[in-house]
Design a protein around this motif. Sequence first.
Motif, PDB file in Angstrom:
ATOM      1  N   PHE A  29       0.834  -1.200   0.000  1.00  0.00           N
ATOM      2  CA  PHE A  29       0.000   0.000   0.000  1.00  0.00           C
ATOM      3  C   PHE A  29       0.872   1.253   0.000  1.00  0.00           C
ATOM      4  N   GLN A  30       0.409   2.256  -0.725  1.00  0.00           N
ATOM      5  CA  GLN A  30       1.000   3.599  -0.679  1.00  0.00           C
ATOM      6  C   GLN A  30      -0.035   4.509  -0.029  1.00  0.00           C
ATOM      7  N   VAL A  31       0.354   5.191   1.045  1.00  0.00           N
ATOM      8  CA  VAL A  31      -0.612   5.883   1.898  1.00  0.00           C
ATOM      9  C   VAL A  31      -0.389   7.390   1.875  1.00  0.00           C
ATOM     10  N   SER A  32      -1.496   8.135   1.812  1.00  0.00           N
ATOM     11  CA  SER A  32      -1.481   9.590   1.994  1.00  0.00           C
ATOM     12  C   SER A  32      -2.541   9.938   3.029  1.00  0.00           C
ATOM     13  N   VAL A  33      -2.144  10.723   4.046  1.00  0.00           N
ATOM     14  CA  VAL A  33      -3.058  11.130   5.113  1.00  0.00           C
ATOM     15  C   VAL A  33      -3.316  12.625   4.973  1.00  0.00           C
ATOM     16  N   PHE A  34      -4.594  13.013   4.987  1.00  0.00           N
ATOM     17  CA  PHE A  34      -4.964  14.419   4.829  1.00  0.00           C
ATOM     18  C   PHE A  34      -5.588  14.929   6.128  1.00  0.00           C
ATOM     19  N   GLU A  35      -4.995  15.988   6.667  1.00  0.00           N
ATOM     20  CA  GLU A  35      -5.396  16.540   7.956  1.00  0.00           C
ATOM     21  C   GLU A  35      -5.615  18.047   7.815  1.00  0.00           C
ATOM     22  N   GLN A  36      -6.799  18.518   8.255  1.00  0.00           N
ATOM     23  CA  GLN A  36      -7.136  19.931   8.097  1.00  0.00           C
ATOM     24  C   GLN A  36      -6.313  20.842   9.004  1.00  0.00           C
ATOM     25  N   THR A  37      -5.935  20.350  10.195  1.00  0.00           N
ATOM     26  CA  THR A  37      -5.192  21.190  11.132  1.00  0.00           C
ATOM     27  C   THR A  37      -3.698  21.074  10.853  1.00  0.00           C
ATOM     28  N   ASN A  38      -2.904  21.657  11.747  1.00  0.00           N
ATOM     29  CA  ASN A  38      -1.455  21.639  11.542  1.00  0.00           C
ATOM     30  C   ASN A  38      -0.741  20.645  12.452  1.00  0.00           C
ATOM     31  N   SER A  39      -1.479  19.679  13.031  1.00  0.00           N
ATOM     32  CA  SER A  39      -0.837  18.701  13.911  1.00  0.00           C
ATOM     33  C   SER A  39      -1.641  17.413  13.925  1.00  0.00           C
ATOM     34  N   VAL A  40      -0.982  16.335  14.340  1.00  0.00           N
ATOM     35  CA  VAL A  40      -1.673  15.058  14.474  1.00  0.00           C
ATOM     36  C   VAL A  40      -2.413  15.025  15.809  1.00  0.00           C
ATOM     37  N   GLY A  41      -3.341  14.080  15.934  1.00  0.00           N
ATOM     38  CA  GLY A  41      -4.025  13.895  17.210  1.00  0.00           C
ATOM     39  C   GLY A  41      -5.526  14.001  17.147  1.00  0.00           C
ATOM     40  N   GLY A  42      -6.056  14.714  16.129  1.00  0.00           N
ATOM     41  CA  GLY A  42      -7.508  14.847  16.033  1.00  0.00           C
ATOM     42  C   GLY A  42      -8.085  15.510  17.271  1.00  0.00           C
ATOM     43  N   LEU A  43      -9.008  14.834  17.922  1.00  0.00           N
ATOM     44  CA  LEU A  43      -9.640  15.340  19.141  1.00  0.00           C
ATOM     45  C   LEU A  43      -8.611  15.637  20.225  1.00  0.00           C
ATOM     46  N   TRP A  44      -7.490  14.897  20.215  1.00  0.00           N
ATOM     47  CA  TRP A  44      -6.478  15.017  21.265  1.00  0.00           C
ATOM     48  C   TRP A  44      -5.392  16.043  20.935  1.00  0.00           C
ATOM     49  N   ALA A  45      -5.491  16.729  19.818  1.00  0.00           N
ATOM     50  CA  ALA A  45      -4.474  17.723  19.445  1.00  0.00           C
ATOM     51  C   ALA A  45      -4.712  19.004  20.235  1.00  0.00           C
ATOM     52  N   VAL A  46      -4.406  18.955  21.524  1.00  0.00           N
ATOM     53  CA  VAL A  46      -4.795  20.028  22.442  1.00  0.00           C
ATOM     54  C   VAL A  46      -3.678  21.027  22.716  1.00  0.00           C
ATOM     55  N   GLU A  47      -2.452  20.710  22.342  1.00  0.00           N
ATOM     56  CA  GLU A  47      -1.345  21.591  22.724  1.00  0.00           C
ATOM     57  C   GLU A  47      -1.128  22.725  21.738  1.00  0.00           C
ATOM     58  N   ALA A  48      -1.421  22.502  20.462  1.00  0.00           N
ATOM     59  CA  ALA A  48      -1.178  23.537  19.462  1.00  0.00           C
ATOM     60  C   ALA A  48      -2.092  24.738  19.668  1.00  0.00           C
ATOM     61  N   ASN A  49      -3.332  24.493  20.081  1.00  0.00           N
ATOM     62  CA  ASN A  49      -4.304  25.581  20.248  1.00  0.00           C
ATOM     63  C   ASN A  49      -5.249  25.218  21.389  1.00  0.00           C
ATOM     64  N   PRO A  50      -4.770  25.250  22.643  1.00  0.00           N
ATOM     65  CA  PRO A  50      -5.520  24.683  23.770  1.00  0.00           C
ATOM     66  C   PRO A  50      -6.869  25.327  24.033  1.00  0.00           C
ATOM     67  N   ASP A  51      -7.051  26.602  23.665  1.00  0.00           N
ATOM     68  CA  ASP A  51      -8.321  27.274  23.956  1.00  0.00           C
ATOM     69  C   ASP A  51      -9.383  27.033  22.892  1.00  0.00           C
ATOM     70  N   HIS A  52      -9.021  26.359  21.805  1.00  0.00           N
ATOM     71  CA  HIS A  52      -9.981  26.161  20.719  1.00  0.00           C
ATOM     72  C   HIS A  52     -10.050  24.692  20.306  1.00  0.00           C
ATOM     73  N   THR A  53      -9.909  23.810  21.277  1.00  0.00           N
ATOM     74  CA  THR A  53     -10.061  22.386  21.026  1.00  0.00           C
ATOM     75  C   THR A  53     -11.326  21.896  21.712  1.00  0.00           C
ATOM     76  N   LEU A  54     -11.750  20.686  21.356  1.00  0.00           N
ATOM     77  CA  LEU A  54     -12.998  20.161  21.900  1.00  0.00           C
ATOM     78  C   LEU A  54     -12.842  19.625  23.314  1.00  0.00           C
ATOM     79  N   ILE A  55     -11.608  19.430  23.778  1.00  0.00           N
ATOM     80  CA  ILE A  55     -11.398  18.948  25.137  1.00  0.00           C
ATOM     81  C   ILE A  55     -10.323  19.779  25.817  1.00  0.00           C
ATOM     82  N   ASN A  56     -10.380  19.804  27.133  1.00  0.00           N
ATOM     83  CA  ASN A  56      -9.433  20.558  27.941  1.00  0.00           C
ATOM     84  C   ASN A  56      -8.105  19.805  28.025  1.00  0.00           C
TER      85      ASN A  56
END
Length: 733
Positions: A29-56
């Motif tokens: 397999f050849q894989v490409s991952v597309f992510e709208q934000t600027n970091s990995v983690g999805g729901l858990w990507a809390v450090e890049a923008n802590p005041d605008h994430t879905l969890i504390n």
Amino acid sequence: MKSVAIVGAGPSGLVAAKTLLHSHPLGTFQVSVFEQTNSVGGLWAVEANPDHTLINPDMSTNLSQFTVCFSDLAWDTLELKPAPNAFPKAWQVNRYLECYAQKFLPDTIIHFRTKVKFAERIQLGWRTTLTDLETGGERVEIYDYLLVASGLFSEPAPIRFNFDDIALGKNPVPILHSSEFRKLGDLSLTGQQPSKGRILVIGGSHSGAEVAAGIAMQMSDARYSTNGSGIQPLDVIHVAPHPISAIPPFVQPRNGSPPTFLPLDTLLNDLSSRKDDPISFTFGHLTPEKTEQRRIMLDRLVKGANDEDKNSDERKEDASSSEGPYAVVSDHYAGFVASGAITPLLGRVTSVAHQRDDAQKTTGFVRAKIAQSSSDIEVQDIAAIVNATGFSASPALSFLSDDVKHRLGFDASCPRLPLLLNSDASTSSDAAPNNLALIGFSYGSYWGIVETQARMIAHRWYLDDHHIPRQDKSRENEKSKKIYTFITELRTMMKDDPSAVAQNFLGDYPGLMEECFRHLNLQRVDLQYGPKAGMVSPARYVDNGCGRAEAEKTMSKIQKMQDASANHSAFAARAAFTALHGTWKAKSKGYLDPVFDLLPLMATFHPRRTTAVGFDAEYLFLLHNKTEPKPSGQSSASKGEVERRMYRLREIDNEIEVWTADHPTAEKMLLKLEFGKATAHEYEKSLAVTNSTTDELATYKFTFSGVQVPRFKISVSSKTGSIEGGSELEFSR
């Protein structure tokens, strides 16, 4: 080589990419991952923008690190500072996922700030239109396979109640989603902590209990911290359509003697509790028998009580409740309810309107109408509303055509079950294209499940690409039909009678893991366990592309943890500390000034943020005399505060420390309770912990019933015998 486009770089997208690249021959397999934000983690990507994430970022997981992990990366490998407790913080989960991506995925395959605008099914695969969110430019790329890992929690669900006389966009009080709450100022239009009225929290899921407890905690901190506002906490009204049973993260496995404690998920996911052989994935509708079994289980966990231990009023209350209780994991929700800081109400909020005075002028508050089983009630003086009624999956699927979404059974009006995914571990549907898969789109998608889903997808696509017939195809089809019938019935019930639907309707985590283990011919990592004993963890099942050493590290830690629980009272400090929350009746015998002996005293443990580095939790302890003592010699004792202390928890060290309170220049530790040295009193189901100082022995004896401590006692005696008979301070609920 087949190309795969993965939408989303959260846990599901990362483990899918890793599995496709590592668990099959190189070049498959050849894989490409597309992510709208600027970091990995999805729901858990809390450090890049802590005041605008879905969890504390400081929110703890409600599952232990032995469930919140993947098979081939142990938490201890990260060497985080500070090290995570058994239940990691959100920012630590963020670091785990960053480490996972760095370890397994080439930098070039994740395309940040890239949105999949549209994915069109064509004869050769998928024609994807991609938008660069930095430049606004678009490009088109063709892929053989499309894997959607954008998840259920993409956008807060819309408000579900009516506004009677409030103009759209002109709310007189803040109305916010639970994911938006960070500080008390969020509950006021001025940005300052509100000092009047009530806070209304709507929603019966884990997030509802979590945000209600979070608000109550911040209010307690503001009132009882040295640098707090001192404002008296406002009442938190929590409206839910079903009863809430709050369970702390650590429970007694057997409610036995002596008391021992383990993370809740080690008990719920223990293979030794399963009677089926082989262990397989099971599902079915809620029945009165299942509801009653659930009530009994929760009572045993929380109260250590059997049904025969209940009084007649408690049995009558159980019988009158048509819905089974929803279990939520929380350290302090039950304590805040018991202390009156949170008032739970059964029902559904149907409308909100201005609250007006006798002259029909608006008061600045709103009132809410709540529909209950027999009648409607009204809650007034509402200063803010926090909506904790979940999320919508619609934005996560917006790039798919209506035809494809129809094939997946998509229904935006059913947020708990937006898709009808009935095959290959809920990654596809019978009508969906073979080159499309979804991962992480079922409630209760533990990390072990999404890793298993990734393996199922990779296995299916590998077989299809190599034209290898699937074994047991007829059996798989038969089970898929049964699941489809079940979930279509569930969706109808969710709309007609939500109370008839179980909390975790597809929640047989151990059964799914064991069944897929056999189907995929995975390797087991049991170590000291037998094949039908011990906790289910992602690390227990590895494929050819996994590092077995990492899995063994995790499984070894689980087994050492269970040994420490059984032999060294591991986690007992946190269990006892959690149970202290709230108000106690107290009685002194020589512990205080003699005038207080045998007088009724009241003690309160008020939770607040830690006021020193290195501690995990803290209470301000206040001991009050509620009556005027009789004159006695030279005593200056009077009605009011008798003693003020700080109780502090060090979870990893399994210790509670008692300090002088709120004297920054003269703060000192008075005693340390090391629960690893606790003495068990079997017949009393209690633990006694002794602190040795220069001239006194102070023993704290905690009596447990389930996770609750109905009473505890402090006994002080002298090493030299100078305190005749010793002294005691007894506490009871």
